[in-house]
Write a protein that holds these residues in place. Structure first.
Motif, short mmCIF file in Angstrom:
data_model
loop_
_atom_site.label_atom_id
_atom_site.label_comp_id
_atom_site.label_asym_id
_atom_site.label_seq_id
_atom_site.Cartn_x
_atom_site.Cartn_y
_atom_site.Cartn_z
N UNK A 58 0.88 -1.27 -0.04
CA UNK A 58 0.06 -0.04 0.02
C UNK A 58 0.86 1.21 0.03
N UNK A 59 1.81 1.39 0.93
CA UNK A 59 2.70 2.53 1.05
C UNK A 59 3.56 2.67 -0.22
N UNK A 60 4.44 1.75 -0.65
CA UNK A 60 5.02 2.04 -1.89
C UNK A 60 4.22 2.05 -3.12
N UNK A 61 2.89 1.66 -3.06
CA UNK A 61 2.06 1.85 -4.16
C UNK A 61 1.68 3.24 -4.34
N UNK A 62 1.66 4.10 -3.32
CA UNK A 62 1.31 5.53 -3.49
C UNK A 62 2.05 6.21 -4.29
N UNK A 63 1.69 7.30 -4.96
CA UNK A 63 2.51 8.32 -5.55
C UNK A 63 3.39 9.04 -4.86
N UNK A 64 4.44 9.16 -5.22
CA UNK A 64 5.44 10.15 -4.42
C UNK A 64 4.81 11.62 -3.93
N UNK A 65 3.61 12.08 -4.73
CA UNK A 65 3.13 13.14 -4.28
C UNK A 65 2.41 12.76 -2.93
N UNK A 66 1.52 11.82 -3.10
CA UNK A 66 0.81 11.18 -1.86
C UNK A 66 1.37 11.05 -0.63
N UNK A 67 2.50 10.56 -0.69
CA UNK A 67 3.53 10.52 0.36
C UNK A 67 4.00 11.89 0.89
N UNK A 68 4.34 12.79 -0.13
CA UNK A 68 4.85 13.96 0.27
C UNK A 68 3.77 14.82 1.24
N UNK A 69 2.49 14.80 0.45
CA UNK A 69 1.59 15.38 1.31
C UNK A 69 1.23 14.89 2.84
N UNK A 70 1.54 13.72 3.09
CA UNK A 70 1.34 13.14 4.25
C UNK A 70 2.41 13.68 5.12
N UNK A 71 3.72 13.68 4.62
CA UNK A 71 5.06 14.19 5.52
C UNK A 71 4.83 15.67 5.72
N UNK A 72 4.12 16.32 4.69
CA UNK A 72 4.00 17.81 5.08
C UNK A 72 3.03 18.12 6.00
N UNK A 73 2.05 17.20 6.08
CA UNK A 73 1.02 17.45 7.21
C UNK A 73 1.73 17.15 8.39
N UNK A 74 2.57 16.05 8.48
CA UNK A 74 3.49 15.80 9.75
C UNK A 74 4.12 17.09 10.26
N UNK A 75 4.67 17.71 9.35
CA UNK A 75 5.54 18.77 9.51
C UNK A 75 4.47 19.95 10.18
N UNK A 76 3.36 20.26 9.69
CA UNK A 76 2.46 21.15 9.98
C UNK A 76 2.11 21.03 11.50
N UNK A 77 1.65 19.52 11.65
CA UNK A 77 1.24 19.07 13.09
C UNK A 77 2.33 19.32 13.95
#
Length: 478
Positions: A58-77
């Protein structure tokens, strides 16, 4: 912050250890028990492996942008909760509030940096000169990554490993230091809130690190081991990594020299030495361990450094106005004290500090030693405490050779007003990083790591992403 996450985090769920085992997390300020944390067993490690393996497609199947958005949200939180994380860091690690806020901010930045790097796993397409075949090269997630973090930067060393692994498309199992597991467990909750799917991140605090590591690293589904800690433990992990030919990313010990040349701006050098020495009370692999000062300016430099160290206020890191908190545990404090006693017995002079305080807490005062002899033990090992050991020199080439005369090669510092001379000396130093007229080299955008027995691989920068990826080459024609 009193409601600590203190259970194992496996497959998106909080749970007790398979055996119900727990261990105490101690507040270094007053030696009280902060919390009892679940201690993972072999069965828990096996469950984490299954969770990471199941989540991998599931995780490696996500697009790089999808993973990027999640990491950016982690930064914001995390950015929105920096004071909470800083308080937690201080409670379990001891560092003063300002230092803890610095770590929390630094830790959050790895989520932002690697949210940007997640979309930059570049490949290339070329034509083979002889055959005319197309050479297609791209990067793929390496697989499950096993991350082992130290106690001195409990949040930042976690994000410095987790963020690039997730950006690369890897699932992870994290084994935090048993002295400071609470910050990483809090990060697990934050990552879940940011949208990381169950099983992608698994956190296993444990007082059985050797057993846990053996089970995880002997599993063929694991492809990367990333460790920050002592060179001795790193050597053992490298031997274990050989069984499955794991990619090792090792950030190991240091013995950093700090060279103050005759033409240095003394005030700049003192400021840099304070930063290089006193960041995290000296409990850092990047801490300046050996201060080499040109004889022509040694008296002024020593006086100014001693005055700056003497002004630092020691106490409870949670309180305003405190510069230096306690060291992490009694063993670390006692080791620092023994280094000072050894140096003094062999002829060193205490310029400031040097007296072990009484009462609860693992405190040691900021200390400056001058006239430190070559046979002092503190010159050959990491002090890991607030002690600056000064030697003088007159021969520039001789002191470069002396700086290099160590099995370690993590970081060195050079202070000079002559940029050409500084760059020339930097290139001669056998260290992975050099701070030139700066006492701080750590930056999420830069490749952090050492040479010789200070480690393998790099963390941070674009290189940090590549540690968790494999290069695949496809040959084709059309």
């Amino acid at each position: 912050m009193t409601d600590f996450k203190n259970q194992l985090y496996i497959n998106g769920a909080w749970r007790d250890s398979a055996s119900g085992a727990v261990f105490d997390v101690i507040n270094p300020f007053d030696e009280s028990v902060l919390s009892q944390c679940a201690s993972a067993e072999v069965a828990d490690a096996q469950d984490a492996l299954t969770a990471a393996a199941n989540a991998a497609p599931v995780w490696r199947g996500m697009t790089p942008r999808q993973r990027s958005v999640i990491l950016r949200k982690a930064f914001d939180l995390m950015t929105a909760r920096l004071p909470e994380f800083a308080e937690l860091i201080t409670l379990e690690n001891g560092k003063a509030k300002t230092d803890a806020m610095g770590e929390a901010t630094y830790a959050a930045e790895f989520f932002r940096w690697f949210s940007e790097e997640a979309v930059r796993a570049d490949g290339n397409l070329t034509m083979a000169p002889a055959s005319g075949a197309r050479i297609l090269v791209h990067q793929k997630p390496a697989g499950i990554a096993y991350l082992i973090t130290p106690w001195n930067y409990p949040a930042a060393m976690g994000t410095r490993k987790i963020a690039p692994a997730l950006a690369a498309g890897c699932t992870v199992i994290v084994k935090p230091a048993s002295e400071t597991p609470l910050s990483l467990l809090a990060l697990a909750a934050l990552l879940e809130e940011a949208g990381v799917p169950a099983g992608v991140v698994n956190i296993l605090p444990s007082q059985k690190p050797a057993e846990i590591s053996e089970v995880i690293m002997n599993d063929p589904r694991v492809r990367v081991v990333s460790f920050t800690g002592s060179t001795g433990v790193g050597r053992n992990l490298l031997k274990l990594a050989a069984n499955q030919v794991l990619t090792p990313a090792m950030e190991l010990g240091g013995n950093a020299p700090l060279l103050v040349l005759h033409d240095a701006d003394i005030d700049v050098a003192v400021e840099g030495a304070m930063l290089a020495k006193m960041r995290n009370m000296g409990e850092a692999c990047t801490a300046a361990n050996r201060l080499y000062v040109h004889a022509s300016i040694a008296t002024e430099f020593t006086e100014k450094l001693s005055a700056a160290m003497g002004k630092l206020t020691v106490g409870n890191g949670l309180e305003a106005g405190i510069d230096v908190g306690p060291l992490v545990n009694a063993a670390t404090r006692d080791k620092v004290s023994s280094f000072v006693c050894d140096a003094v017995e062999k002829g060193a002079k205490i310029e400031v500090g040097g007296v072990l305080p009484t009462g609860p807490g693992y405190f040691y005062p900021p200390t400056v030693l001058s006239n430190v002899p070559d046979n002092a033990l503190c010159l050959d090992d990491e002090i890991f405490g607030p002690v600056a050991a000064i030697q003088t020199f007159t021969d520039e080439q001789a002191i470069i050779a002396k700086a290099n005369d160590t099995e370690y090669g993590l970081v060195a510092y050079v202070f000079t007003e002559d940029l050409k001379r500084g760059l020339h000396i930097s290139e001669q130093l056998e260290f992975g990083m050099v701070g030139l007229n700066r006492g701080l080299v750590s930056d999420p955008a830069a490749p952090f790591g050492g040479v010789k027995q200070s480690g393998l691989g790099r963390e941070g920068g674009h290189e940090g992403l590549m540690e968790f990826m494999e290069t695949q080459y496809i040959s084709t024609v059309w």
